[in-house]
Write an enzyme that holds these catalytic residues in place. Structure first.
Site, PDB file in Angstrom:
ATOM      1  N   GLU A 135       9.792   6.551  16.160  1.00  0.00           N
ATOM      2  CA  GLU A 135       9.934   6.022  14.800  1.00  0.00           C
ATOM      3  C   GLU A 135      11.302   6.421  14.243  1.00  0.00           C
ATOM      4  O   GLU A 135      12.044   5.597  13.730  1.00  0.00           O
ATOM      5  CB  GLU A 135       8.815   6.580  13.927  1.00  0.00           C
ATOM      6  CG  GLU A 135       8.890   6.161  12.476  1.00  0.00           C
ATOM      7  CD  GLU A 135       7.900   6.908  11.602  1.00  0.00           C
ATOM      8  OE1 GLU A 135       7.637   6.444  10.479  1.00  0.00           O
ATOM      9  OE2 GLU A 135       7.399   7.978  12.025  1.00  0.00           O
ATOM     10  N   HIS A 136      11.618   7.708  14.331  1.00  0.00           N
ATOM     11  CA  HIS A 136      12.923   8.224  13.919  1.00  0.00           C
ATOM     12  C   HIS A 136      13.567   8.907  15.118  1.00  0.00           C
ATOM     13  O   HIS A 136      12.949   9.749  15.757  1.00  0.00           O
ATOM     14  CB  HIS A 136      12.794   9.287  12.817  1.00  0.00           C
ATOM     15  CG  HIS A 136      11.940   8.886  11.654  1.00  0.00           C
ATOM     16  ND1 HIS A 136      10.592   9.186  11.577  1.00  0.00           N
ATOM     17  CD2 HIS A 136      12.260   8.234  10.516  1.00  0.00           C
ATOM     18  CE1 HIS A 136      10.118   8.728  10.427  1.00  0.00           C
ATOM     19  NE2 HIS A 136      11.107   8.135   9.766  1.00  0.00           N
ATOM     20  N   TYR A 185       0.834  -1.200   0.000  1.00  0.00           N
ATOM     21  CA  TYR A 185       0.000   0.000   0.000  1.00  0.00           C
ATOM     22  C   TYR A 185       0.869   1.251   0.000  1.00  0.00           C
ATOM     23  O   TYR A 185       1.796   1.376   0.803  1.00  0.00           O
ATOM     24  CB  TYR A 185      -0.930   0.024   1.220  1.00  0.00           C
ATOM     25  CG  TYR A 185      -1.894   1.192   1.147  1.00  0.00           C
ATOM     26  CD1 TYR A 185      -2.973   1.155   0.281  1.00  0.00           C
ATOM     27  CD2 TYR A 185      -1.693   2.342   1.911  1.00  0.00           C
ATOM     28  CE1 TYR A 185      -3.838   2.239   0.179  1.00  0.00           C
ATOM     29  CE2 TYR A 185      -2.546   3.416   1.816  1.00  0.00           C
ATOM     30  CZ  TYR A 185      -3.622   3.359   0.941  1.00  0.00           C
ATOM     31  OH  TYR A 185      -4.474   4.430   0.827  1.00  0.00           O
ATOM     32  N   THR A 240       3.572   9.939  11.714  1.00  0.00           N
ATOM     33  CA  THR A 240       5.025   9.921  11.758  1.00  0.00           C
ATOM     34  C   THR A 240       5.544  10.705  12.957  1.00  0.00           C
ATOM     35  O   THR A 240       4.869  11.613  13.467  1.00  0.00           O
ATOM     36  CB  THR A 240       5.610  10.477  10.449  1.00  0.00           C
ATOM     37  OG1 THR A 240       7.020  10.228  10.425  1.00  0.00           O
ATOM     38  CG2 THR A 240       5.366  11.972  10.323  1.00  0.00           C
ATOM     39  N   GLN A 282     -10.566   0.368   1.840  1.00  0.00           N
ATOM     40  CA  GLN A 282     -11.079  -0.489   0.769  1.00  0.00           C
ATOM     41  C   GLN A 282      -9.966  -1.201   0.011  1.00  0.00           C
ATOM     42  O   GLN A 282     -10.152  -2.320  -0.478  1.00  0.00           O
ATOM     43  CB  GLN A 282     -11.948   0.320  -0.198  1.00  0.00           C
ATOM     44  CG  GLN A 282     -11.287   1.492  -0.883  1.00  0.00           C
ATOM     45  CD  GLN A 282     -11.432   2.798  -0.106  1.00  0.00           C
ATOM     46  OE1 GLN A 282     -11.542   2.792   1.122  1.00  0.00           O
ATOM     47  NE2 GLN A 282     -11.442   3.910  -0.826  1.00  0.00           N
ATOM     48  N   GLN A 298       9.589  16.672   9.713  1.00  0.00           N
ATOM     49  CA  GLN A 298       8.614  15.640  10.038  1.00  0.00           C
ATOM     50  C   GLN A 298       7.230  16.235  10.241  1.00  0.00           C
ATOM     51  O   GLN A 298       6.223  15.623   9.874  1.00  0.00           O
ATOM     52  CB  GLN A 298       9.044  14.854  11.265  1.00  0.00           C
ATOM     53  CG  GLN A 298      10.247  13.964  11.045  1.00  0.00           C
ATOM     54  CD  GLN A 298      10.073  13.035   9.857  1.00  0.00           C
ATOM     55  OE1 GLN A 298      10.749  13.174   8.839  1.00  0.00           O
ATOM     56  NE2 GLN A 298       9.164  12.093   9.968  1.00  0.00           N
ATOM     57  N   ASP A 335      14.537   8.961   4.676  1.00  0.00           N
ATOM     58  CA  ASP A 335      13.256   8.931   3.972  1.00  0.00           C
ATOM     59  C   ASP A 335      13.434   8.575   2.497  1.00  0.00           C
ATOM     60  O   ASP A 335      12.540   7.986   1.887  1.00  0.00           O
ATOM     61  CB  ASP A 335      12.558  10.284   4.071  1.00  0.00           C
ATOM     62  CG  ASP A 335      11.934  10.523   5.440  1.00  0.00           C
ATOM     63  OD1 ASP A 335      11.727   9.542   6.181  1.00  0.00           O
ATOM     64  OD2 ASP A 335      11.654  11.692   5.760  1.00  0.00           O
ATOM     65  N   HIS A 342       0.399 -38.667  22.397  1.00  0.00           N
ATOM     66  CA  HIS A 342       1.646 -38.120  21.868  1.00  0.00           C
ATOM     67  C   HIS A 342       2.777 -39.133  22.039  1.00  0.00           C
ATOM     68  O   HIS A 342       3.586 -39.353  21.131  1.00  0.00           O
ATOM     69  CB  HIS A 342       2.010 -36.814  22.595  1.00  0.00           C
ATOM     70  CG  HIS A 342       1.248 -35.620  22.128  1.00  0.00           C
ATOM     71  ND1 HIS A 342      -0.110 -35.534  22.217  1.00  0.00           N
ATOM     72  CD2 HIS A 342       1.680 -34.441  21.574  1.00  0.00           C
ATOM     73  CE1 HIS A 342      -0.514 -34.361  21.742  1.00  0.00           C
ATOM     74  NE2 HIS A 342       0.560 -33.685  21.341  1.00  0.00           N
ATOM     75  N   GLU A 349       2.255 -34.188  30.641  1.00  0.00           N
ATOM     76  CA  GLU A 349       1.244 -33.248  30.169  1.00  0.00           C
ATOM     77  C   GLU A 349      -0.111 -33.910  29.962  1.00  0.00           C
ATOM     78  O   GLU A 349      -1.033 -33.288  29.428  1.00  0.00           O
ATOM     79  CB  GLU A 349       1.716 -32.594  28.857  1.00  0.00           C
ATOM     80  CG  GLU A 349       2.943 -31.717  29.056  1.00  0.00           C
ATOM     81  CD  GLU A 349       3.319 -30.917  27.811  1.00  0.00           C
ATOM     82  OE1 GLU A 349       2.748 -31.169  26.728  1.00  0.00           O
ATOM     83  OE2 GLU A 349       4.183 -30.025  27.936  1.00  0.00           O
ATOM     84  N   HIS A 378       4.706  16.370   7.279  1.00  0.00           N
ATOM     85  CA  HIS A 378       3.945  15.222   6.798  1.00  0.00           C
ATOM     86  C   HIS A 378       2.458  15.343   7.060  1.00  0.00           C
ATOM     87  O   HIS A 378       1.636  15.005   6.208  1.00  0.00           O
ATOM     88  CB  HIS A 378       4.443  13.938   7.480  1.00  0.00           C
ATOM     89  CG  HIS A 378       5.636  13.322   6.841  1.00  0.00           C
ATOM     90  ND1 HIS A 378       5.582  12.647   5.646  1.00  0.00           N
ATOM     91  CD2 HIS A 378       6.928  13.252   7.244  1.00  0.00           C
ATOM     92  CE1 HIS A 378       6.783  12.208   5.330  1.00  0.00           C
ATOM     93  NE2 HIS A 378       7.612  12.553   6.279  1.00  0.00           N
ATOM     94  N   ASN A 403      -3.265   6.092   6.621  1.00  0.00           N
ATOM     95  CA  ASN A 403      -3.919   6.855   7.678  1.00  0.00           C
ATOM     96  C   ASN A 403      -4.575   5.924   8.699  1.00  0.00           C
ATOM     97  O   ASN A 403      -4.424   4.695   8.637  1.00  0.00           O
ATOM     98  CB  ASN A 403      -4.923   7.845   7.084  1.00  0.00           C
ATOM     99  CG  ASN A 403      -6.039   7.157   6.307  1.00  0.00           C
ATOM    100  OD1 ASN A 403      -6.320   5.971   6.504  1.00  0.00           O
ATOM    101  ND2 ASN A 403      -6.679   7.896   5.418  1.00  0.00           N
TER     102      ASN A 403
END
Length: 452
Positions: free
Chosen positions: A346-347, A129, A255, A197, A277, A380, A439, A434, A280, A232
């Site tokens: 994240e960064h 995506y 971000t 979607q 940043q 980036d 088994h 067990e 964004h 998003n």
């Protein structure tokens, strides 16, 4: 402009630090209510639902969902030569770094006649995506496609929202630069679909009636095993809803950048990186952690000056003045390390004296940028690293996208008769402990022996 959290003179636990630090309000659970009917609609109506949803959310109804090969070629032919060269370099560097992430099968001789091999197998099919909202992200095509290709994924499909601004032969398709990046990478299965979607379409598959031939044949977008790529809150919610039916890389949030800096840092450079940043998204987080009040004041002044002059000033100011951004004052660099490890950005930029030594002590970050000449924007686009990274504090337990993200480790167990006979009594003993006697019987049926 930046709010201040003063932690000097305190000794907070990790729990207390996490509660005290700036963080975006990001409610994926609430978004589930919005995406559930969308997912159900795509599962039921397929291509027709995707067309209706594109018209509703993107303001354009695509003529075709799958981008024709000639449109991909056209987008590449029309791409600005400088942009093409920059993308080519980004691809080259990403391939160089990610090639070193490949895994090799390894066989362990557990005992004479008994081996366990870990075999690495790529995911069969992946849906990648690429967002298309406030900005255009051909770099995300590179970051998703390159590791998947190096991992050996046999079937790749890219989805990105159709753009209502597109004209002529590109009308109703994703942004031309996105299409050109796909063409550069040799990806020919690209769909004009975005948001929740798109994730639903990848998860369930659909008959692409928009590409039906005159002979009545209807091509199909087959379901994928894994969906990767940022988006998003609705994309994140769709991933959460569909996790299990598909694998996901992460539920990416807004971000974020944290900068750990001391008095040696250049305040103008720090300000530039915080703004980069914030550009964004209005929900983007920009956090400065420092033991220098003088630096904090100088950065704040530089941020105000730069924010007023930058192109996306309104978006930047909203992000920088939101609850997710701010300055955190600490007693010293050691205390700063405790803060950034609790924050798990994240960064993370480390701009201090002995930046490499300080960076080596960081435990939690999606990616670490060391010293004044390693800005996040380098990562980036063209450092060679991957920019699809964990957000919202998830870097304390998760990694960024890599070749490993597209591989599965399968243990292959091979014991001969003597090796099974040697270990068999212990297997039977554990099975009885067990209360799973069948088994043990699966072993004794072969060895004829009971528990030792």
């Amino acid at each position: 402009m930046l709010s201040t959290t003063d932690l000097r003179g305190t000794a907070l636990s990790v729990t207390e630090l996490r509660a005290a630090l700036p963080r975006a309000e990001y409610d994926v659970e609430a978004a589930l209510h919005a995406v559930t009917p969308i997912i159900d609609d795509v599962a039921e109506r397929g291509a027709e639902a995707l067309l209706d949803l594109a018209e509703r959310f993107d303001g354009v109804r695509p003529t075709r969902l799958r981008v024709p090969a000639e449109v991909l070629t056209l987008a590449l032919d029309q791409l600005d030569p400088d942009v093409r060269r920059a993308l080519e370099i980004s691809i080259e560097r990403a391939r160089l770094v990610h090639a070193d992430q490949t895994r090799t099968d390894r066989t362990t001789q557990v005992t004479r006649g008994g081996t366990v091999t870990e075999r690495w197998v790529p995911v069969d099919r992946v849906g990648l995506y690429v967002p298309g909202g406030l900005a255009v992200y051909p770099s995300s095509v590179v970051m998703n496609v390159v590791p998947a290709q190096i991992a050996g994924v046999g079937s790749l499909a890219v989805a990105s929202p159709p753009q209502r601004e597109n004209q002529g032969e590109l009308a109703g398709y994703p942004h031309p630069t996105i299409l050109a990046a796909c063409a550069l990478l040799g990806v020919d299965e690209v769909y004009a679909m975005g948001g929740a979607q798109a994730v639903a379409a990848f998860a369930h598959g659909f008959d692409d009636t928009t590409a039906a031939t005159g002979e009545g044949e209807t091509p199909r977008c087959e379901p994928v095993s894994l969906v990767t790529g940022p988006g998003n809150v609705f994309v994140a919610a769709a991933k959460r809803k569909l996790k299990g039916l598909i694998g996901i890389d992460a539920e990416a949030g807004p971000t974020e950048i944290a900068v750990l800096a001391d008095a040696s840092a250049d305040p103008d450079l720090v300000a530039a990186d915080l703004i980069s940043q914030a550009e964004h998204d209005p929900l983007a987080a920009s956090v400065l952690v420092t033991d220098s009040v003088e630096l904090a004041e100088a950065v704040d002044a530089a941020v105000a000056r730069r924010a007023a002059a930058t192109k996306h000033s309104e978006r930047v100011v909203t992000a920088l003045t939101g609850p997710q951004s701010g300055t955190v004052l600490v007693d010293d660099v050691d205390a700063g390390l405790a803060v950034v490890n609790a924050y798990a950005a994240e960064h993370l930029e480390v701009i201090t004296e002995d930046a490499p030594g300080v960076a080596a002590r960081v435990r939690n970050a999606g990616a670490i940028f060391v010293g004044p000449y390693s800005p996040v924007s380098l990562g980036d686009y063209a450092a060679g690293s991957n920019h699809v990274l964990p957000t919202g504090g998830c870097a304390c337990h998760s990694s960024g996208l890599s070749v490993q993200s597209f591989l599965r480790g399968i243990h292959v167990v091979e014991y001969d008769e003597a090796a099974l006979a040697e270990i068999g009594p212990h297997v039977v003993t554990l099975a009885q402990a067990e209360d799973l006697p069948a088994h043990g019987e699966a072993v004794t049926a072969r060895t004829g022996e009971g528990a030792s």
